[in-house]
Design a protein around this motif. Structure first.
Motif, PDB file in Angstrom:
ATOM      1  N   PRO A 134     -33.458  22.460 -30.963  1.00 17.30           N
ATOM      2  CA  PRO A 134     -32.319  23.230 -30.456  1.00 17.30           C
ATOM      3  C   PRO A 134     -31.052  22.892 -31.240  1.00 17.30           C
ATOM      4  N   ASP A 135     -30.170  23.858 -31.341  1.00 15.40           N
ATOM      5  CA  ASP A 135     -28.909  23.744 -32.091  1.00 15.40           C
ATOM      6  C   ASP A 135     -29.104  23.866 -33.598  1.00 15.40           C
ATOM      7  N   GLU A 136     -30.338  23.964 -34.061  1.00 13.26           N
ATOM      8  CA  GLU A 136     -30.562  24.265 -35.466  1.00 13.26           C
ATOM      9  C   GLU A 136     -30.577  25.786 -35.645  1.00 13.26           C
ATOM     10  N   SER A 137     -30.716  26.238 -36.897  1.00  8.82           N
ATOM     11  CA  SER A 137     -30.714  27.674 -37.173  1.00  8.82           C
ATOM     12  C   SER A 137     -31.920  28.066 -38.011  1.00  8.82           C
ATOM     13  N   ILE A 138     -32.495  29.216 -37.674  1.00  8.05           N
ATOM     14  CA  ILE A 138     -33.538  29.815 -38.501  1.00  8.05           C
ATOM     15  C   ILE A 138     -32.831  30.591 -39.609  1.00  8.05           C
ATOM     16  N   ILE A 139     -33.128  30.270 -40.853  1.00  5.11           N
ATOM     17  CA  ILE A 139     -32.521  30.964 -41.986  1.00  5.11           C
ATOM     18  C   ILE A 139     -33.622  31.725 -42.716  1.00  5.11           C
ATOM     19  N   ILE A 140     -33.515  33.049 -42.725  1.00 10.23           N
ATOM     20  CA  ILE A 140     -34.515  33.907 -43.367  1.00 10.23           C
ATOM     21  C   ILE A 140     -33.856  34.601 -44.554  1.00 10.23           C
ATOM     22  N   ILE A 141     -34.438  34.437 -45.744  1.00  9.80           N
ATOM     23  CA  ILE A 141     -33.938  35.085 -46.958  1.00  9.80           C
ATOM     24  C   ILE A 141     -35.088  35.883 -47.554  1.00  9.80           C
ATOM     25  N   GLY A 142     -34.834  37.135 -47.906  1.00 10.63           N
ATOM     26  CA  GLY A 142     -35.919  37.951 -48.427  1.00 10.63           C
ATOM     27  C   GLY A 142     -35.437  39.135 -49.237  1.00 10.63           C
ATOM     28  N   GLY A 143     -36.380  39.994 -49.594  1.00 16.87           N
ATOM     29  CA  GLY A 143     -36.070  41.180 -50.377  1.00 16.87           C
ATOM     30  C   GLY A 143     -37.224  42.159 -50.323  1.00 16.87           C
ATOM     31  N   GLY A 144     -37.149  43.172 -51.165  1.00 17.31           N
ATOM     32  CA  GLY A 144     -38.222  44.160 -51.235  1.00 17.31           C
ATOM     33  C   GLY A 144     -37.995  45.393 -50.400  1.00 17.31           C
ATOM     34  N   VAL A 145     -36.795  45.539 -49.794  1.00 18.76           N
ATOM     35  CA  VAL A 145     -36.502  46.729 -48.997  1.00 18.76           C
ATOM     36  C   VAL A 145     -35.623  47.674 -49.818  1.00 18.76           C
ATOM     37  N   GLU A 146     -35.395  48.861 -49.295  1.00 17.05           N
ATOM     38  CA  GLU A 146     -34.533  49.811 -49.972  1.00 17.05           C
ATOM     39  C   GLU A 146     -33.098  49.265 -50.009  1.00 17.05           C
ATOM     40  N   PRO A 147     -32.400  49.424 -51.138  1.00 20.19           N
ATOM     41  CA  PRO A 147     -31.007  48.960 -51.197  1.00 20.19           C
ATOM     42  C   PRO A 147     -30.166  49.556 -50.067  1.00 20.19           C
ATOM     43  N   TYR A 148     -29.355  48.719 -49.458  1.00 19.45           N
ATOM     44  CA  TYR A 148     -28.441  49.098 -48.383  1.00 19.45           C
ATOM     45  C   TYR A 148     -29.152  49.626 -47.121  1.00 19.45           C
ATOM     46  N   SER A 149     -30.443  49.352 -47.005  1.00 18.49           N
ATOM     47  CA  SER A 149     -31.169  49.782 -45.805  1.00 18.49           C
ATOM     48  C   SER A 149     -31.015  48.755 -44.696  1.00 18.49           C
ATOM     49  N   THR A 150     -31.420  49.134 -43.501  1.00 19.83           N
ATOM     50  CA  THR A 150     -31.319  48.262 -42.332  1.00 19.83           C
ATOM     51  C   THR A 150     -32.607  47.474 -42.150  1.00 19.83           C
ATOM     52  N   VAL A 151     -32.465  46.167 -41.992  1.00 22.84           N
ATOM     53  CA  VAL A 151     -33.606  45.286 -41.747  1.00 22.84           C
ATOM     54  C   VAL A 151     -33.460  44.733 -40.333  1.00 22.84           C
ATOM     55  N   ILE A 152     -34.501  44.893 -39.521  1.00 29.99           N
ATOM     56  CA  ILE A 152     -34.476  44.459 -38.126  1.00 29.99           C
ATOM     57  C   ILE A 152     -35.285  43.171 -37.977  1.00 29.99           C
ATOM     58  N   MET A 153     -34.703  42.201 -37.278  1.00 35.03           N
ATOM     59  CA  MET A 153     -35.377  40.939 -36.971  1.00 35.03           C
ATOM     60  C   MET A 153     -35.641  40.868 -35.467  1.00 35.03           C
ATOM     61  N   MET A 154     -36.799  40.360 -35.109  1.00 28.13           N
ATOM     62  CA  MET A 154     -37.121  40.213 -33.688  1.00 28.13           C
ATOM     63  C   MET A 154     -37.857  38.887 -33.489  1.00 28.13           C
ATOM     64  N   VAL A 155     -37.458  38.143 -32.455  1.00 23.13           N
ATOM     65  CA  VAL A 155     -38.134  36.899 -32.080  1.00 23.13           C
ATOM     66  C   VAL A 155     -38.695  37.085 -30.681  1.00 23.13           C
ATOM     67  N   SER A 156     -39.940  36.706 -30.502  1.00 16.81           N
ATOM     68  CA  SER A 156     -40.594  36.987 -29.225  1.00 16.81           C
ATOM     69  C   SER A 156     -41.542  35.869 -28.840  1.00 16.81           C
ATOM     70  N   ASN A 171     -29.671  45.069 -54.241  1.00 15.86           N
ATOM     71  CA  ASN A 171     -30.994  44.730 -54.777  1.00 15.86           C
ATOM     72  C   ASN A 171     -32.095  44.807 -53.724  1.00 15.86           C
ATOM     73  N   GLY A 172     -31.736  45.277 -52.519  1.00 18.20           N
ATOM     74  CA  GLY A 172     -32.719  45.309 -51.445  1.00 18.20           C
ATOM     75  C   GLY A 172     -33.016  43.930 -50.896  1.00 18.20           C
ATOM     76  N   GLU A 173     -32.052  42.997 -51.017  1.00 18.81           N
ATOM     77  CA  GLU A 173     -32.240  41.633 -50.537  1.00 18.81           C
ATOM     78  C   GLU A 173     -31.348  41.363 -49.330  1.00 18.81           C
TER      79      GLU A 173
END
Length: 384
Positions: A134-156, A171-173
């Motif tokens: 707890p109190d730490e952060s999940i850091i996700i870095i990625g690419g491969g999507v359309e430039p300026y597109s919306t990327v949705i994250m979900m935790v379940s 660059n789609g990152e």
């Protein structure tokens, strides 16, 4: 026009169209044969260190080709191969992405003369680690999507406990930082990434684990209070010693609570946490009395805010004493467009140990390392 003449004219038109199609058929067949090779990856997104597999078809028989993987226009992998004489699919071609940065990648197929004849885009996604406190952060870095597109994250964890979106760059990152609240329930969670919208399947799914044992929660408070004590040394010397004495006493009670948890003496641990909370209340009262006198209003407000955050965490710990494994209700989170949580997948690295009133030094050592592993932003300390 006479009906008979109309029928004759229609018949002539049908015959002409049929002749044209017959004449164009060889051209269409040749075009299909000369459409060129195709090159694709077996997935659109990969976790960094995954094996990326390529499929190639439509090659000329008995010919030489080169397959290249590029990251930001730089070749990071290259392999030459020879197509078979019977035009069958060449042997499996793959790339081990280990030690390569996350982001957008391009794979291209070159003929013997070095001309690009096919290509595809894929993304590597990296998470800072797979087990969190707890109190730490999940850091996700990625690419491969359309430039300026919306990327949705979900935790379940069977029900959605966090969701939000960020916008990819040119660059789609993308990069997302998801702080883990102090009251996050102990256990495993599934993190899903969507690049085409929630109506489609997620592009990438992997598991994370939150090791929020009661012993770890108390240890986090210990660290927060120690950091605050160090910061207090900068305030007016007239009352510094009095405040520091109270905070040191509260810290001692918290350390005693940790000790009694190790011995499974939860009742005594609760008493120590209550005592620490009472001392911190007295410290707040003293700071309020000196605000605008020996302590400027801004400094007093900042210290009090940090103390109240510690006291909220003490309340979470006390409520956890009545629940198995120190579990608490998980708070929902939202994510703004810059990838910052405003409240708050398939390889799980390590499982935490449920709290049975005991703890271990390894958990504390993990907490104290706190290098680039996503320490969350907390009052009275610098974010790593």
């Amino acid at each position: 026009m006479h009906p008979r003449k109309c029928m004759v004219l229609k018949s002539v038109l049908v015959i002409v169209v049929a002749l044209l199609l017959i004449l164009q058929l060889p051209i269409l067949l040749i075009a299909a044969q000369e459409s060129g090779p195709t090159l694709t990856t077996d997935r659109d997104f990969y976790l960094a260190s995954d094996i990326v597999r390529f499929s190639v078809s439509g090659l000329q028989p008995d010919s030489n080709y080169i397959l290249q993987v590029l990251y930001h226009d730089s070749v990071v992998y290259s392999i030459e191969f020879h197509s078979s004489s019977d035009e069958s699919t060449p042997p499996e071609i793959y790339w081990n992405s280990t030690s390569n940065p996350s982001g957008t990648y391009m794979v291209q197929l070159l003929d013997a003369e070095g001309g690009v004849i096919a290509g595809d885009i894929f993304g590597l996604v990296e998470v800072n680690k797979y087990e969190f406190l707890p109190d730490e952060s999940i850091i996700i870095i990625g690419g491969g999507v359309e430039p300026y597109s919306t990327v949705i994250m979900m935790v379940s964890d069977r029900s959605i406990i966090f969701n939000g979106s960020v916008t990819a760059d040119e660059n789609g990152e993308f990069q997302v930082i998801v702080p883990i609240p102090f009251n996050t329930t102990y256990g495993g969670y599934q993190l899903m990434i969507y690049s085409k919208g929630l109506e489609f399947d997620p592009d990438l799914v992997f598991n994370i684990f939150v090791n929020s044992t009661l012993s770890n929660l108390v240890d986090i408070i210990d660290i927060d209070l120690t950091t605050l004590i160090e910061a207090i040394s900068e305030i007016n010397i007239t009352i510094q010693q009095s405040i520091l004495a109270k905070l040191q006493n509260a810290l001692k009670k918290i350390e005693q609570a940790e000790h009694h948890l190790l011995l499974n003496q939860t009742h005594v641990a609760r008493n120590m946490l209550n005592a620490a909370e009472n001392i911190l209340n007295a410290c707040i009262n003293e700071i309020n009395a000196q605000s605008g006198k020996h302590i400027d209003d801004e400094t007093a407000a900042s210290i009090n805010l940090s103390l109240r955050e510690v006291m909220k965490k003490l309340e979470v710990c006390k409520s956890s004493l009545d629940k198995p494994h120190g579990k608490q209700k998980q708070s929902n989170g939202t994510l703004d467009n810059d990838g910052v949580s405003v409240n708050n997948a398939n390889n799980s690295k390590g499982k935490g140990k449920p709290s049975d009133g005991s703890g271990n030094q390894d958990d504390k050592d993990k907490r104290n390392q706190n290098d680039n592993n996503g320490r969350g932003r907390g009052r009275g300390r610098t974010q790593k």
